[in-house]
Design an enzyme around this catalytic site. Structure first.
Site, PDB file in Angstrom:
ATOM      1  N   LEU A 128       5.828 -28.836 -95.483  1.00  0.00           N
ATOM      2  CA  LEU A 128       7.222 -28.495 -95.177  1.00  0.00           C
ATOM      3  C   LEU A 128       7.616 -27.151 -95.783  1.00  0.00           C
ATOM      4  O   LEU A 128       8.530 -26.484 -95.278  1.00  0.00           O
ATOM      5  CB  LEU A 128       8.144 -29.605 -95.693  1.00  0.00           C
ATOM      6  CG  LEU A 128       9.565 -29.667 -95.131  1.00  0.00           C
ATOM      7  CD1 LEU A 128       9.557 -29.731 -93.612  1.00  0.00           C
ATOM      8  CD2 LEU A 128      10.312 -30.864 -95.706  1.00  0.00           C
ATOM      9  N   GLY A 129       6.923 -26.742 -96.860  1.00  0.00           N
ATOM     10  CA  GLY A 129       7.206 -25.448 -97.466  1.00  0.00           C
ATOM     11  C   GLY A 129       8.290 -25.498 -98.529  1.00  0.00           C
ATOM     12  O   GLY A 129       8.974 -26.516 -98.692  1.00  0.00           O
ATOM     13  N   TRP A 176      19.913 -38.161 -89.514  1.00  0.00           N
ATOM     14  CA  TRP A 176      20.855 -38.144 -90.654  1.00  0.00           C
ATOM     15  C   TRP A 176      22.299 -38.226 -90.192  1.00  0.00           C
ATOM     16  O   TRP A 176      23.208 -38.249 -91.002  1.00  0.00           O
ATOM     17  CB  TRP A 176      20.638 -36.911 -91.525  1.00  0.00           C
ATOM     18  CG  TRP A 176      20.467 -35.640 -90.762  1.00  0.00           C
ATOM     19  CD1 TRP A 176      21.465 -34.805 -90.362  1.00  0.00           C
ATOM     20  CD2 TRP A 176      19.246 -35.068 -90.317  1.00  0.00           C
ATOM     21  NE1 TRP A 176      20.933 -33.739 -89.688  1.00  0.00           N
ATOM     22  CE2 TRP A 176      19.569 -33.876 -89.636  1.00  0.00           C
ATOM     23  CE3 TRP A 176      17.890 -35.454 -90.407  1.00  0.00           C
ATOM     24  CZ2 TRP A 176      18.597 -33.061 -89.057  1.00  0.00           C
ATOM     25  CZ3 TRP A 176      16.945 -34.630 -89.836  1.00  0.00           C
ATOM     26  CH2 TRP A 176      17.291 -33.447 -89.175  1.00  0.00           C
ATOM     27  N   ARG A 177      22.511 -38.238 -88.869  1.00  0.00           N
ATOM     28  CA  ARG A 177      23.866 -38.461 -88.380  1.00  0.00           C
ATOM     29  C   ARG A 177      24.101 -39.935 -88.101  1.00  0.00           C
ATOM     30  O   ARG A 177      25.166 -40.319 -87.620  1.00  0.00           O
ATOM     31  CB  ARG A 177      24.103 -37.642 -87.103  1.00  0.00           C
ATOM     32  CG  ARG A 177      24.207 -36.167 -87.403  1.00  0.00           C
ATOM     33  CD  ARG A 177      24.463 -35.339 -86.163  1.00  0.00           C
ATOM     34  NE  ARG A 177      24.591 -33.927 -86.553  1.00  0.00           N
ATOM     35  CZ  ARG A 177      24.475 -32.913 -85.722  1.00  0.00           C
ATOM     36  NH1 ARG A 177      24.246 -33.145 -84.427  1.00  0.00           N
ATOM     37  NH2 ARG A 177      24.600 -31.687 -86.141  1.00  0.00           N
ATOM     38  N   CYS A 205      27.006 -17.588 -74.089  1.00  0.00           N
ATOM     39  CA  CYS A 205      28.450 -17.366 -74.179  1.00  0.00           C
ATOM     40  C   CYS A 205      29.274 -18.081 -73.096  1.00  0.00           C
ATOM     41  O   CYS A 205      30.355 -18.590 -73.392  1.00  0.00           O
ATOM     42  CB  CYS A 205      28.749 -15.876 -74.179  1.00  0.00           C
ATOM     43  SG  CYS A 205      27.956 -15.012 -75.563  1.00  0.00           S
ATOM     44  N   TYR A 214      26.040 -23.963-100.548  1.00  0.00           N
ATOM     45  CA  TYR A 214      25.974 -24.578 -99.228  1.00  0.00           C
ATOM     46  C   TYR A 214      25.777 -26.091 -99.319  1.00  0.00           C
ATOM     47  O   TYR A 214      26.530 -26.871 -98.747  1.00  0.00           O
ATOM     48  CB  TYR A 214      24.846 -23.970 -98.362  1.00  0.00           C
ATOM     49  CG  TYR A 214      24.559 -24.896 -97.226  1.00  0.00           C
ATOM     50  CD1 TYR A 214      25.392 -24.913 -96.112  1.00  0.00           C
ATOM     51  CD2 TYR A 214      23.546 -25.854 -97.303  1.00  0.00           C
ATOM     52  CE1 TYR A 214      25.213 -25.828 -95.093  1.00  0.00           C
ATOM     53  CE2 TYR A 214      23.355 -26.765 -96.300  1.00  0.00           C
ATOM     54  CZ  TYR A 214      24.177 -26.751 -95.196  1.00  0.00           C
ATOM     55  OH  TYR A 214      24.012 -27.673 -94.218  1.00  0.00           O
ATOM     56  N   THR A 257      14.897 -24.475 -92.987  1.00  0.00           N
ATOM     57  CA  THR A 257      13.889 -25.198 -92.225  1.00  0.00           C
ATOM     58  C   THR A 257      14.543 -25.791 -90.981  1.00  0.00           C
ATOM     59  O   THR A 257      15.626 -26.364 -91.070  1.00  0.00           O
ATOM     60  CB  THR A 257      13.267 -26.332 -93.074  1.00  0.00           C
ATOM     61  OG1 THR A 257      12.840 -25.777 -94.315  1.00  0.00           O
ATOM     62  CG2 THR A 257      12.089 -26.963 -92.374  1.00  0.00           C
ATOM     63  N   CYS A 264      30.278 -21.476 -74.223  1.00  0.00           N
ATOM     64  CA  CYS A 264      30.740 -21.590 -75.606  1.00  0.00           C
ATOM     65  C   CYS A 264      32.201 -22.035 -75.646  1.00  0.00           C
ATOM     66  O   CYS A 264      33.053 -21.439 -74.985  1.00  0.00           O
ATOM     67  CB  CYS A 264      30.602 -20.257 -76.325  1.00  0.00           C
ATOM     68  SG  CYS A 264      31.214 -20.307 -78.027  1.00  0.00           S
ATOM     69  N   ASP A 305      26.242 -21.432 -93.853  1.00  0.00           N
ATOM     70  CA  ASP A 305      24.798 -21.308 -93.706  1.00  0.00           C
ATOM     71  C   ASP A 305      24.526 -20.187 -92.708  1.00  0.00           C
ATOM     72  O   ASP A 305      25.449 -19.476 -92.310  1.00  0.00           O
ATOM     73  CB  ASP A 305      24.191 -22.640 -93.231  1.00  0.00           C
ATOM     74  CG  ASP A 305      24.481 -22.898 -91.770  1.00  0.00           C
ATOM     75  OD1 ASP A 305      25.533 -22.420 -91.290  1.00  0.00           O
ATOM     76  OD2 ASP A 305      23.670 -23.550 -91.099  1.00  0.00           O
ATOM     77  N   GLU A 315      19.771 -32.622 -96.313  1.00  0.00           N
ATOM     78  CA  GLU A 315      20.268 -31.270 -96.575  1.00  0.00           C
ATOM     79  C   GLU A 315      19.260 -30.434 -97.346  1.00  0.00           C
ATOM     80  O   GLU A 315      19.131 -29.236 -97.108  1.00  0.00           O
ATOM     81  CB  GLU A 315      21.600 -31.326 -97.318  1.00  0.00           C
ATOM     82  CG  GLU A 315      22.764 -31.811 -96.471  1.00  0.00           C
ATOM     83  CD  GLU A 315      23.028 -30.922 -95.252  1.00  0.00           C
ATOM     84  OE1 GLU A 315      22.588 -29.762 -95.239  1.00  0.00           O
ATOM     85  OE2 GLU A 315      23.666 -31.406 -94.305  1.00  0.00           O
ATOM     86  N   CYS A 321      36.508 -15.216 -79.204  1.00  0.00           N
ATOM     87  CA  CYS A 321      35.395 -14.387 -79.680  1.00  0.00           C
ATOM     88  C   CYS A 321      35.573 -12.929 -79.285  1.00  0.00           C
ATOM     89  O   CYS A 321      35.850 -12.608 -78.138  1.00  0.00           O
ATOM     90  CB  CYS A 321      34.078 -14.911 -79.117  1.00  0.00           C
ATOM     91  SG  CYS A 321      32.644 -14.040 -79.769  1.00  0.00           S
TER      92      CYS A 321
END
Length: 309
Positions: free
Chosen positions: A76-77, A20-21, A186, A113, A39, A189, A131, A33, A195
């Site tokens: 998929l639920g 989807w990108r 970390c 969202y 999921t 990151c 999210d 989405e 942070c």
DNA sequence: AATCCGGGGTA
DNA sequence: TACCCAGGATT
């Protein structure tokens, strides 16, 4: 803001190549989405590709029978997502695709969202998404259990007005592959200097009820290469999905154990070889079963007995 | 604010 | 085993 630059630069280097990108089609982004709600990415990818091949545009989805849509969703639920998506497709086919988060929010199955995600990714609207990933990242940056409102305000303050799509996806990507729920990475990151936590201390885990064990007996009856299935009807859970009919347990082997995450139940399925047609049941060939919205339990049982590949 | 809604990955 | 996942709708 420096945080924004660091995050976007990191995203440019490290982002995953997800299907989807590779598109700018709002419909395809919408489908992704919805599928991604609660999921994991890895679980969605094959469903996404099959779904778009079967329903390539809003019109194809809107005019398809609901059962076909549910069949594509099988396994998929959260099947209400598929029902809402199908209903919303009819609205979009009639009125056109909503171009703002506010308008998207009015469609069934699209909450805060998803509205912000589609608006930012497909239309470049500077709407911050919140999210599970964003919640975790922001709570850790702040070293505390922030409210959803506070999290949204911070994300909105940080979002890049030039590339909100990349910013939103970057924050989620960071939560997915670096700032993970347990054992975050970390040292690598990009936001470590901003942070206040640098660990998995936040957010505070939420406790759940203990799982319930339940035993289910099902009838596996075949006749001339067909199998007997019953359609659930009038049930809040998995309404309209096909499953093996229930039977009285006498003796037999455990076919499958299915954990129902939300119901928090572990279901053990046992087979009862049967011959007669249960009330309301129908008989299907292997090929036909492949086109039905099956419950995952039924799918596992049919695989276990060798009826499905 | 709580609860319900699936299924699966992961440590 | 326990927790969580690119949440939304309902009560």
């Amino acid at each position: 803001m420096e945080l924004r630059k660091r995050l976007l630069a990191w995203y440019g280097r490290k982002k995953r190549d997800l299907p989807w990108r590779r598109t700018s089609d709002p419909y395809a982004i919408w489908v992704s989405e919805i599928m991604l709600q609660q999921t994991r990415v890895a679980a969605v990818v094959p469903y996404y590709e099959r779904f778009l091949a079967r329903f390539p545009d809003v019109c194809a989805l809107a005019t398809a029978p609901l059962d076909d849509v549910l069949a594509q969703w099988s396994g998929l639920g959260y099947y209400r997502r598929a029902r809402h998506l199908h209903a919303a497709a009819a609205i979009v086919a009639r009125d056109g695709f909503p171009g703002t988060a506010k308008e998207l929010r009015a469609l069934p199955g699209i909450g805060a969202y998803t509205a912000a995600a589609i608006a930012s990714i497909a239309f470049g609207e500077a709407a911050a998404v919140v999210d599970g990933n964003v919640e975790r990242v922001v709570c850790r940056l702040a070293a505390g259990d922030l409210t959803k409102r506070e999290i949204g305000e911070r994300a909105q303050a940080w979002i890049s007005p030039r590339s909100p799509a990349n910013f939103n996806q970057a924050l989620m990507e960071l939560g997915a592959i670096v700032c993970t729920p347990r054992s975050p990475s970390c040292p690598r990151c990009p936001l470590r200097e901003f942070c206040a936590t640098r660990s998995d201390r936040w957010p505070t885990p939420r406790k759940r009820a203990a799982p319930i064990d339940k035993r289910v007996e099902v009838v596996f009856a075949t006749r001339g290469g067909r199998v007997q299935l019953l359609r659930r009807s009038g049930t809040a859970l998995l309404d309209g999905m096909w499953e093996l009919p229930s039977g009285k347990q006498t003796d037999g082997d455990v076919l499958a154990t299915v954990k129902h995450g939300v119901l928090n139940q572990r279901l053990s399925y046992r087979v009862w070889p049967g011959r007669r047609t249960a009330a309301g049941a129908r008989w299907f060939t292997v090929r036909e079963v492949g086109e039905l919205p099956l419950t995952t339990a039924a799918r596992k049982c049919l695989k276990a007995v060798g009826f499905l590949p």
